[in-house]
Structures are given as C-alpha cells and as structure tokens.
Design an enzyme around this catalytic site. Structure first.
Site, mmCIF file in Angstrom:
data_model
loop_
_atom_site.group_PDB
_atom_site.id
_atom_site.type_symbol
_atom_site.label_atom_id
_atom_site.label_comp_id
_atom_site.label_asym_id
_atom_site.label_seq_id
_atom_site.Cartn_x
_atom_site.Cartn_y
_atom_site.Cartn_z
ATOM 1 N N ARG A 211 10.632 -9.054 42.254
ATOM 2 C CA ARG A 211 9.983 -10.031 43.334
ATOM 3 C C ARG A 211 10.133 -11.501 42.964
ATOM 4 N NH1 ARG A 211 9.303 -5.868 44.675
ATOM 5 N NH2 ARG A 211 7.377 -4.623 45.140
ATOM 6 N N SER B 157 1.203 0.881 51.480
ATOM 7 C CA SER B 157 2.116 0.290 52.634
ATOM 8 C C SER B 157 3.619 0.837 52.607
ATOM 9 C CB SER B 157 2.034 -1.292 52.370
ATOM 10 O OG SER B 157 2.430 -1.670 51.381
ATOM 11 N N GLY B 158 4.293 1.302 51.493
ATOM 12 C CA GLY B 158 5.490 2.048 51.478
ATOM 13 C C GLY B 158 6.687 1.396 52.473
ATOM 14 N N GLY B 159 6.765 -0.073 52.197
ATOM 15 C CA GLY B 159 7.891 -0.483 53.090
ATOM 16 C C GLY B 159 7.245 -1.156 54.427
ATOM 17 N N GLU C 267 3.044 9.982 47.180
ATOM 18 C CA GLU C 267 3.908 9.249 48.124
ATOM 19 C C GLU C 267 4.871 9.981 48.795
ATOM 20 O OE1 GLU C 267 5.104 5.292 47.056
ATOM 21 O OE2 GLU C 267 6.238 4.940 48.791
ATOM 22 N N ARG D 283 3.184 -4.366 48.349
ATOM 23 C CA ARG D 283 4.222 -5.263 49.211
ATOM 24 C C ARG D 283 3.435 -6.127 50.172
ATOM 25 N NH1 ARG D 283 8.801 -0.773 49.416
ATOM 26 N NH2 ARG D 283 6.930 0.381 48.870
ATOM 27 N N GLU E 160 -1.914 9.983 44.132
ATOM 28 C CA GLU E 160 -1.007 9.369 45.116
ATOM 29 C C GLU E 160 0.280 10.180 45.059
ATOM 30 O OE1 GLU E 160 0.305 5.326 43.931
ATOM 31 O OE2 GLU E 160 1.923 5.199 45.706
ATOM 32 N N TYR F 161 7.964 1.866 41.799
ATOM 33 C CA TYR F 161 7.117 0.897 41.703
ATOM 34 C C TYR F 161 6.795 0.444 40.010
ATOM 35 C CZ TYR F 161 3.243 -1.685 43.820
ATOM 36 O OH TYR F 161 2.640 -2.469 44.272
#
Ligand code: 13P
Length: 358
Positions: free
Chosen positions: A37, A270-272, A188, A302, A186, A358
């Site tokens: 980031r 949010s996963g992208g 994912e 994100r 989680e 992550y």
C-alpha cells in the site's frame, strides 16, 4: 470449562460488533502487505510510517458512528501512537472512541500438501491459546483467522481443501473463545477465475455448510462468533459480470441456506471490489435479505482504506481521515440498506489483486 466462564462476555462483545449501521475496519495488513500500500504512494515501509498511518485511523473523529470494531495486526496492538496523537498505546485511542479492538491471529497460508495446485491451508494453531490470552490482556476482544479457497477450472476447491480449511477455522474459533476472544470465522473464496455466479454460489454453500458442521463438532458457541464471508460474486475474469442486485440476491440465498440464525452478524470482506461496488453490493444484500436473522455489515480492508491512504499520501492527516469517513458513512448506510449510489466520494479503481494475500 473455560469457554463457559466467557459465554456472557463473548455474546455481548459479538452483539456490540453487530450494532446496526456499523461494521469493522480491517486494518490488520501484515507488514509485507501494508508495504505494498505504501509503495503505491511512494512511502517507505518503516515502523514510524506504520505508526503514523495507524494513528491516523485511530484518531479519526466520529469513526465509531459507523465502525464498531477494528482488526489490528500484532505490531499495532502493542504499538504507541505518534506524539501528535498523544503517544499512548494506539489500542487505547480506538477504545476511547468506543471501537472494540480485535487482532489477526492466523499466521498466513501455506501450500496444502495433497491438495490441488494453488490450494492452501491456514497456519497459526500452535501456541494460539497463549497468544490469545496475551492479546486479551492487552485489550483485544475479538480475533480473525482467514482461510482461503479458490475456484478453478482444474477442480478446486478439492474436498480436502474444503475440509481442512473448515476444520482449521473451527479449531481456531474454539481455542480463542476459551480465552475470551470472539472469533471471526473467515472462509474467503477468492474472486480469481472465470467462473460464473452460480458456480460461486454452489461452492460457497458447500464451504459454509462444511464450516458450520466443523464448528458444531468443536462446540463453538455461535452466539459469541461472527462470520466474514466473501459476497457471492462471479470470478473476476468471468465475461458475464452480475449487477449489484444479482450479487445481493445470490448472497442472501447462499447465507439463508447455510448460516445458523444464532450467529449475530455476517460482516463481509471486500475481496477486491472497488470502494463504490463494495458499498452497492452490501446495500443490495441488505435489500435482498430484509428480515434475515443476522446483522449484515462489513469488515472491509481495501474498500475502506484505499482512498484514505491515497489522500493521506504520507502526510495529509485531515484528507486521509475525510476519505476514511466518507467510505465508513457509505458502508454504514449500506448495512441498513439505505446507501444512495455515488452519494459519498470514492476512488473507482478496481482493487482486485490476483491470488491476494492479507
Ligand atoms: P478486504 O476487504 O481488502 O478483502 O480485506 C478484508 C480482510 O480482512 C481480509 O482478511
């Protein structure tokens, strides 16, 4: 035995995190991930810069109107804030705002021996009870463990990967509950791939069903737990991309079919998805699932922080905080099904990163 002693506290922590109109700020990027980031704004990934950024988050005025809890990385839980922010522990700044601190406790994913190409299992069980007790002592009241599943044209997820990741989530959840931390479960499902939304829905039903079976076998106290799933989306490379309304309907159906009503809240990653899409899809889920037994909120990394980091750019505190508040307000409204498209500023870049860690 130990879980019994924490039952009431676990249920009230989970209920506080499930407050209407709120969600979680996932600020638990590992040192490597926050470095990516910072790279984007040309900032060095130093401890001082990480301190400055996390102090910005913790001192954003009014954040608790929309953010009930924050997920921290271990460094942040034990880190002091900048002198401008008072120099005390960052975790105390969040607590002073009424934001419940949480902690990422998994230690990342590793290749799954015996699994298909690209499949992983999540590590961090060894020593977890001792770590969880130390985090509780420092003020953390909930935990996160991210298991990752993929849908691929070569047959993923395999039965082995679904079972292993469900079991790991359940062992983790039981272990941290015994130390007083509410587990965020989680599983994912990555957006990577060309599959359509009906394929995701079928896989996600299987994954969630298997996860809740494993939680039951391990005696996890559901009222003191939270679920953090991905939304039921198509693969990022699928030519037929669903509308936000379709994502809302499929997601509501998947969850209604699989998640016990004793779970107080479902807080999506949010996963992208872009910032605006993450808000629109959450809004659509809430509209499609009105009358559902759980609070349907967010636990975005994100999609809450992208504009914030960009506007802060390493020095502009006020601009960073204003951008964070804008997305917090948008997602707070979306978790009540009342978000008006485009009513808050956002950056519309896609935040999708292939095979995201992550
Ligand atoms: P994203 O919202 O960026 O997907 O991250 C949330 C998270 O905490 C993933 O574990």
């Amino acid at each position: 035995m130990a879980l019994q002693a924490f039952r009431d506290e676990l249920a009230s922590t989970a209920a506080a995190l499930a407050a209407p109109g709120t969600g979680l700020l996932a600020a638990d990027e590992s040192t490597g991930t926050i470095g990516k980031r910072f790279d984007a704004i040309g900032l060095e990934n130093s401890e001082e810069n990480r301190r400055a950024y996390r102090s910005l988050l913790a001192t954003t005025e009014g954040l608790s109107e929309h953010i009930s809890g924050v997920i921290l990385f271990e460094e942040t839980l034990f880190q002091d804030s900048t002198t401008e922010a008072g120099g005390g522990p960052i975790v105390e700044l969040f607590k002073a705002q009424g934001i419940v601190p949480g902690i990422k406790v998994d230690q990342g994913v590793e290749p799954l021996a015996g699994g298909l190409e690209g499949e992983s299992w999540c590590t961090g069980l060894k020593g977890l009870a001792e770590r969880a007790a130390r985090y509780y002592e420092r003020g953390a009241r909930f935990a996160k463990w991210r298991a990752v599943l993929q849908i691929s044209s070569h047959g993923s997820p395999s039965e082995l990967s679904v079972k292993e990741n469900a079991w790991g989530l359940a062992r983790y959840a039981r272990t941290v509950q015994e130390q007083g931390l509410v587990p965020i479960v989680e599983p994912e499902i990555l957006m990577d791939g060309e599959h359509d939304i009906t394929t995701t829905a079928a896989v996600q039903e299987w994954v969630l069903r298997t996860t809740y079976e494993a939680l039951a076998v391990n005696g996890v106290f559901l009222e003191g737990s939270l679920l953090k799933p991905s939304m039921t989306c198509a693969g990022a490379a699928c030519p037929q991309q669903p509308t936000a309304e379709e994502v809302g309907e499929f997601t509501a159906r998947t969850l209604m079919r699989t998640v016990p009503s004793a779970v107080p809240a479902i807080l999506f990653l949010s996963g992208g998805l872009s910032e605006e899409d993450a808000s629109l899809c959450l809004n659509a889920v809430n509209q499609a699932a009105s009358g559902a037994p759980w609070h349907l909120g967010f636990s975005y990394g994100r999609a809450l922080q992208h504009s914030c980091i960009k506007h802060w750019a390493g020095s502009d505190l006020k601009a960073g905080q204003a951008a964070l508040m804008a997305r917090a307000r948008a997602n707070g409204a979306a978790s009540l099904g009342g978000y008006v498209a485009g009513s808050e500023p956002s950056d519309d870049s896609s935040l999708f990163v292939a095979n995201y860690s992550y």
